[in-house]
Design a protein around this motif. Structure first.
Motif, mmCIF file in Angstrom:
data_model
loop_
_atom_site.group_PDB
_atom_site.id
_atom_site.type_symbol
_atom_site.label_atom_id
_atom_site.label_comp_id
_atom_site.label_asym_id
_atom_site.label_seq_id
_atom_site.Cartn_x
_atom_site.Cartn_y
_atom_site.Cartn_z
ATOM 1 N N ASP A 18 0.803 -1.221 0.000
ATOM 2 C CA ASP A 18 0.000 0.000 0.000
ATOM 3 C C ASP A 18 0.839 1.275 0.000
ATOM 4 O O ASP A 18 1.913 1.284 0.579
ATOM 5 N N PRO A 19 0.321 2.358 -0.571
ATOM 6 C CA PRO A 19 -0.906 2.447 -1.365
ATOM 7 C C PRO A 19 -0.676 1.938 -2.787
ATOM 8 O O PRO A 19 0.462 1.910 -3.264
ATOM 9 N N GLN A 20 -1.764 1.562 -3.461
ATOM 10 C CA GLN A 20 -1.660 1.097 -4.839
ATOM 11 C C GLN A 20 -1.486 2.265 -5.810
ATOM 12 O O GLN A 20 -0.771 2.151 -6.781
ATOM 13 N N PHE A 21 -2.154 3.385 -5.533
ATOM 14 C CA PHE A 21 -2.031 4.555 -6.391
ATOM 15 C C PHE A 21 -1.564 5.755 -5.565
ATOM 16 O O PHE A 21 -2.073 6.001 -4.469
ATOM 17 N N VAL A 22 -0.602 6.477 -6.108
ATOM 18 C CA VAL A 22 -0.234 7.797 -5.608
ATOM 19 C C VAL A 22 -0.508 8.717 -6.793
ATOM 20 O O VAL A 22 0.013 8.492 -7.891
ATOM 21 N N ALA A 23 -1.363 9.703 -6.572
ATOM 22 C CA ALA A 23 -1.807 10.533 -7.692
ATOM 23 C C ALA A 23 -1.957 11.994 -7.270
ATOM 24 O O ALA A 23 -2.082 12.297 -6.081
ATOM 25 N N LEU A 24 -1.958 12.857 -8.273
ATOM 26 C CA LEU A 24 -2.201 14.285 -8.070
ATOM 27 C C LEU A 24 -3.541 14.659 -8.682
ATOM 28 O O LEU A 24 -3.909 14.158 -9.742
ATOM 29 N N LYS A 25 -4.257 15.528 -7.968
ATOM 30 C CA LYS A 25 -5.471 16.130 -8.523
ATOM 31 C C LYS A 25 -5.660 17.459 -7.817
ATOM 32 O O LYS A 25 -5.575 17.513 -6.582
ATOM 33 N N ASP A 26 -5.904 18.504 -8.583
ATOM 34 C CA ASP A 26 -6.101 19.842 -8.027
ATOM 35 C C ASP A 26 -4.937 20.251 -7.116
ATOM 36 O O ASP A 26 -5.146 20.834 -6.056
ATOM 37 N N LYS A 27 -3.725 19.871 -7.510
ATOM 38 C CA LYS A 27 -2.479 20.195 -6.791
ATOM 39 C C LYS A 27 -2.366 19.519 -5.435
ATOM 40 O O LYS A 27 -1.513 19.881 -4.629
ATOM 41 N N PHE A 28 -3.233 18.536 -5.146
ATOM 42 C CA PHE A 28 -3.156 17.774 -3.902
ATOM 43 C C PHE A 28 -2.681 16.360 -4.202
ATOM 44 O O PHE A 28 -3.033 15.769 -5.231
ATOM 45 N N LEU A 29 -1.913 15.803 -3.266
ATOM 46 C CA LEU A 29 -1.438 14.432 -3.365
ATOM 47 C C LEU A 29 -2.507 13.505 -2.789
ATOM 48 O O LEU A 29 -3.130 13.827 -1.772
ATOM 49 N N HIS A 30 -2.722 12.365 -3.444
ATOM 50 C CA HIS A 30 -3.739 11.402 -3.013
ATOM 51 C C HIS A 30 -3.126 10.010 -2.950
ATOM 52 O O HIS A 30 -2.457 9.588 -3.894
ATOM 53 N N PHE A 31 -3.361 9.311 -1.830
ATOM 54 C CA PHE A 31 -2.972 7.908 -1.671
ATOM 55 C C PHE A 31 -4.254 7.088 -1.771
ATOM 56 O O PHE A 31 -5.232 7.400 -1.091
ATOM 57 N N VAL A 32 -4.243 6.040 -2.587
ATOM 58 C CA VAL A 32 -5.431 5.195 -2.742
ATOM 59 C C VAL A 32 -5.064 3.742 -2.492
ATOM 60 O O VAL A 32 -4.173 3.192 -3.154
ATOM 61 N N VAL A 33 -5.749 3.125 -1.528
ATOM 62 C CA VAL A 33 -5.583 1.713 -1.208
ATOM 63 C C VAL A 33 -6.715 0.959 -1.900
ATOM 64 O O VAL A 33 -7.885 1.265 -1.685
ATOM 65 N N VAL A 34 -6.357 -0.026 -2.731
ATOM 66 C CA VAL A 34 -7.339 -0.792 -3.507
ATOM 67 C C VAL A 34 -7.425 -2.209 -2.960
ATOM 68 O O VAL A 34 -6.398 -2.841 -2.697
ATOM 69 N N ARG A 35 -8.640 -2.698 -2.827
ATOM 70 C CA ARG A 35 -8.862 -4.089 -2.427
ATOM 71 C C ARG A 35 -9.934 -4.715 -3.310
ATOM 72 O O ARG A 35 -10.994 -4.114 -3.523
ATOM 73 N N ALA A 36 -9.640 -5.916 -3.801
ATOM 74 C CA ALA A 36 -10.646 -6.728 -4.489
ATOM 75 C C ALA A 36 -11.373 -7.506 -3.400
ATOM 76 O O ALA A 36 -10.736 -8.125 -2.547
ATOM 77 N N VAL A 37 -12.691 -7.447 -3.418
ATOM 78 C CA VAL A 37 -13.498 -8.090 -2.381
ATOM 79 C C VAL A 37 -14.483 -9.026 -3.071
ATOM 80 O O VAL A 37 -15.235 -8.593 -3.948
ATOM 81 N N THR A 38 -14.471 -10.293 -2.696
ATOM 82 C CA THR A 38 -15.388 -11.241 -3.327
ATOM 83 C C THR A 38 -16.638 -11.425 -2.478
ATOM 84 O O THR A 38 -16.610 -11.276 -1.260
#
Length: 120
Positions: A39-59
């Motif tokens: 974790d995190p799976q994605f580190v991204a920028l949007k509107d000049k802010f940094l975003h950490f995104v944790v992704v989980r596949a759930v069955t």
């Protein structure tokens, strides 16, 4: 013979679903980690802010909006060091013919994704 998707394949499917959604919402990817539970799976920028995104596949029958609070609060605290916002993206996946069956390569699947959930 029906071959169920592996944990890695389910995770990749969830990553693709979340990544596409983030792209459509205007996120710019800085880093992508496709290893499950790295974790995190994605580190991204949007509107000049940094975003950490944790992704989980759930069955099925697990609820994809329920998350590991201890883990996500740890990620949130880590994100604060970088002035990042932290999100959870749980992607529910089920076999479209029978929710009780695993998701297979040969069958269609149903997606239950409520979007990014901010961890505050």
């Amino acid at each position: 013979m029906l071959t169920p998707l592996s944990e890695q394949e389910l995770h990749q499917l969830a990553m693709n679903i979340v990544g596409k959604e983030m792209e459509e919402l205007g996120y710019e990817f800085l880093s992508i980690n496709s290893k499950p539970k790295k974790d995190p799976q994605f580190v991204a920028l949007k509107d000049k802010f940094l975003h950490f995104v944790v992704v989980r596949a759930v069955t099925y029958p697990a609820n994809p909006v329920h998350y590991d609070e201890k883990l996500l609060h740890m990620m949130r605290d880590h994100g604060k060091k970088y002035k990042a916002r932290t999100y959870y993206a749980g992607v529910g996946l089920a076999n479209s013919r029978n929710y009780e069956m695993p998701v297979h390569h040969q069958d269609d699947y149903v997606v239950n994704f409520a979007g990014l959930i901010e961890i505050k």
